[in-house]
Design an enzyme around this catalytic site. Sequence first.
Site, PDB file in Angstrom:
ATOM      1  N   CYS A 131     -26.282  -2.202  -8.207  1.00  0.00           N
ATOM      2  CA  CYS A 131     -27.667  -2.333  -7.781  1.00  0.00           C
ATOM      3  C   CYS A 131     -27.787  -2.620  -6.286  1.00  0.00           C
ATOM      4  CB  CYS A 131     -28.326  -3.448  -8.568  1.00  0.00           C
ATOM      5  SG  CYS A 131     -27.522  -5.011  -8.308  1.00  0.00           S
ATOM      6  N   GLU A 132     -27.047  -1.840  -5.476  1.00  0.00           N
ATOM      7  CA  GLU A 132     -27.285  -1.952  -4.032  1.00  0.00           C
ATOM      8  C   GLU A 132     -26.921  -0.645  -3.349  1.00  0.00           C
ATOM      9  OE1 GLU A 132     -24.423  -4.619  -1.844  1.00  0.00           O
ATOM     10  OE2 GLU A 132     -24.341  -5.537  -3.817  1.00  0.00           O
ATOM     11  N   ARG A 173       0.814  -1.219   0.000  1.00  0.00           N
ATOM     12  CA  ARG A 173       0.000   0.000   0.000  1.00  0.00           C
ATOM     13  C   ARG A 173       0.854   1.278   0.000  1.00  0.00           C
ATOM     14  NH1 ARG A 173      -5.128   0.022   2.548  1.00  0.00           N
ATOM     15  NH2 ARG A 173      -4.402  -1.803   3.688  1.00  0.00           N
ATOM     16  N   TYR A 212     -14.681  -2.593   4.144  1.00  0.00           N
ATOM     17  CA  TYR A 212     -14.002  -2.212   5.388  1.00  0.00           C
ATOM     18  C   TYR A 212     -14.532  -0.917   5.994  1.00  0.00           C
ATOM     19  CZ  TYR A 212     -10.439  -5.079   2.967  1.00  0.00           C
ATOM     20  OH  TYR A 212      -9.768  -6.036   2.275  1.00  0.00           O
TER      21      TYR A 212
HETATM   22  N1  LLP Z   1       3.099  -9.038   3.415  1.00  0.00           N
HETATM   23  C1  LLP Z   1       2.138  -9.884   3.790  1.00  0.00           C
HETATM   24  C2  LLP Z   1       2.502 -11.212   4.268  1.00  0.00           C
HETATM   25  C3  LLP Z   1       0.793  -9.488   3.730  1.00  0.00           C
HETATM   26  O1  LLP Z   1      -0.152 -10.328   4.119  1.00  0.00           O
HETATM   27  C4  LLP Z   1       0.464  -8.194   3.272  1.00  0.00           C
HETATM   28  C5  LLP Z   1      -0.917  -7.751   3.182  1.00  0.00           C
HETATM   29  C6  LLP Z   1       1.513  -7.338   2.871  1.00  0.00           C
HETATM   30  C7  LLP Z   1       2.821  -7.797   2.968  1.00  0.00           C
HETATM   31  C8  LLP Z   1       1.274  -5.965   2.343  1.00  0.00           C
HETATM   32  O2  LLP Z   1       0.626  -5.136   3.233  1.00  0.00           O
HETATM   33  P1  LLP Z   1       0.502  -3.569   2.927  1.00  0.00           P
HETATM   34  O3  LLP Z   1       1.886  -2.996   3.001  1.00  0.00           O
HETATM   35  O4  LLP Z   1      -0.062  -3.414   1.559  1.00  0.00           O
HETATM   36  O5  LLP Z   1      -0.395  -3.066   3.970  1.00  0.00           O
HETATM   37  N2  LLP Z   1      -7.262  -5.720   1.197  1.00  0.00           N
HETATM   38  C9  LLP Z   1      -6.914  -5.031   2.418  1.00  0.00           C
HETATM   39  C10 LLP Z   1      -5.464  -5.237   2.786  1.00  0.00           C
HETATM   40  C11 LLP Z   1      -5.105  -6.670   2.963  1.00  0.00           C
HETATM   41  C12 LLP Z   1      -3.649  -6.843   3.239  1.00  0.00           C
HETATM   42  C13 LLP Z   1      -3.277  -8.285   3.264  1.00  0.00           C
HETATM   43  N3  LLP Z   1      -1.898  -8.512   3.455  1.00  0.00           N
HETATM   44  C14 LLP Z   1      -7.225  -3.557   2.240  1.00  0.00           C
HETATM   45  O6  LLP Z   1      -7.696  -3.189   1.176  1.00  0.00           O
HETATM   46  O7  LLP Z   1      -7.035  -2.775   3.161  1.00  0.00           O
END
Ligand code: LLP
Length: 458
Positions: free
Chosen positions: A386-387, A314, A359
């Site tokens: 549609c929601e 992210r 979320y």
């Molecule tokens: N490494 C591992 C083992 C992970 O499980 C994740 C994210 C990352 C790195 C990267 O995390 P980041 O730096 O992007 O926060 N869909 C959710 C986020 C799920 C993250 C899952 N794992 C959202 O949209 O907030």
Amino acid sequence: MTVASPLGSPWPAHAVRGADGAVRVAGVDVRDLASAQGTPAYVLDEADFRARARAWRTALAGAFAGIGAETDVYYAGKAFLSVAVARWAHEEGLRVDTATGGELAVALRAGVPGADIGLHGNNKSDAEIARALDAGVGRLIVDSLGEVDRVVAAVRARGDGAPPAPVMVRVTTGVHAGGHEYISTAHEDQKFGLSVAAPATGGDSPAMTALTAVLDHPELRLLGIHSHIGSQILDPAGFAVAARSVLGLRADLAARTGYLVPEVDLGGGFGIAYLPGEVPLDPERVAKDLAAAVDEACATLGTPVPRLSFEPGRAVVGPTTLTLYTVGTVKPVTTEDGRTRLYVAVDGGMSDNIRPALYGAHYHAALVGRPGAGRTVLARVVGKHCESGDIVVHEVQLPADVAPGDLLAVAATGAYGRSMASTYNHVPRPPVVAVRDGSTRVLVRRETEDDLLALDLG
Ligand code: LLP
């Protein structure tokens, strides 16, 4: 160091509003982009992506060099992965973290050497494991005891002389963090990893059991221990707590077996700004604090510092991208507490950004094709699905004259936007268009109804 946007946070670094009131991103006028590419479209500021990748790499390398430790930064492809983006990350000195065979395929297609790729997954298929070994991945992150046996079997299946598989063991430290929340209590009731806590009934922790099982197999080479504590973390304290726990486990394993694992991976999760005024985690600050925590923990434990790795997703791609929409309808409503709220419906929605619905995530939006009236109104940006939960931005002040045909952008949609997009209601997924130095390049083309119908065998 934070990459500041002339348009202000949370917009991409090279977004500016011209004298005519229209926004340019990296020199590309969003009106031209919309007419050439259509809307919705994800617009990705390439130089911003590269700068953020570099910022994390250099901050971590610099801070940890100060304590005599080497570092690797893996770009977490789950946030957004395409062939070009994997290549940029690698060009900027990052490796690539993949979570499935599909992400692995993208990284390999990009020409990222297997040695610079990690494969995660709590339920890897045998085919994914075999493919990772074929590609010579630098690390397989083992997530369960059963997976130890399956990787051993996969190595054996490759025949005599096959090199041992480089593995890390993913552990859960009891630290769970995310959003503004930081809970340093046991949080093990989830699917990932192996707990460092010994069972109440006595005996080894699941993490220790898996680590010793790996050491017992000549088919495996134990690289290290992996910990990822959560995502969108804005309070960095949890990283240091997790680091101390993992380093303690490393020392315990060494005391028990004589083997000091050379590496520790502290995962990703660094939080970004989604709204004006939100303060993202700063790479330099995080790196400095973490290096100090690792140094101190290793000194206390009497162990040399390991090689460290990190997996930001992210924080590298999230802020670099805006989603460009066209307004379709506008409807004022009276809220229960007597306010007027303008529903502004755009030509996308929960299919291109599921995060608000999934979320309760909050985003920021602005009119970008013209300046708009000085007076603003309370608006809610909704999609075309549609929601009624199809909300893109819960609350935002927009110019009072916002009207059908206006271009509207939502900021900070680079992470978990396109990567979690769906084709709900048979709405084809938008393209990802990179902008740089006044030119555009389509990284992922727009999906078409024909693409969707091609899957339907009638
Ligand atoms: N490494 C591992 C083992 C992970 O499980 C994740 C994210 C990352 C790195 C990267 O995390 P980041 O730096 O992007 O926060 N869909 C959710 C986020 C799920 C993250 C899952 N794992 C959202 O949209 O907030």
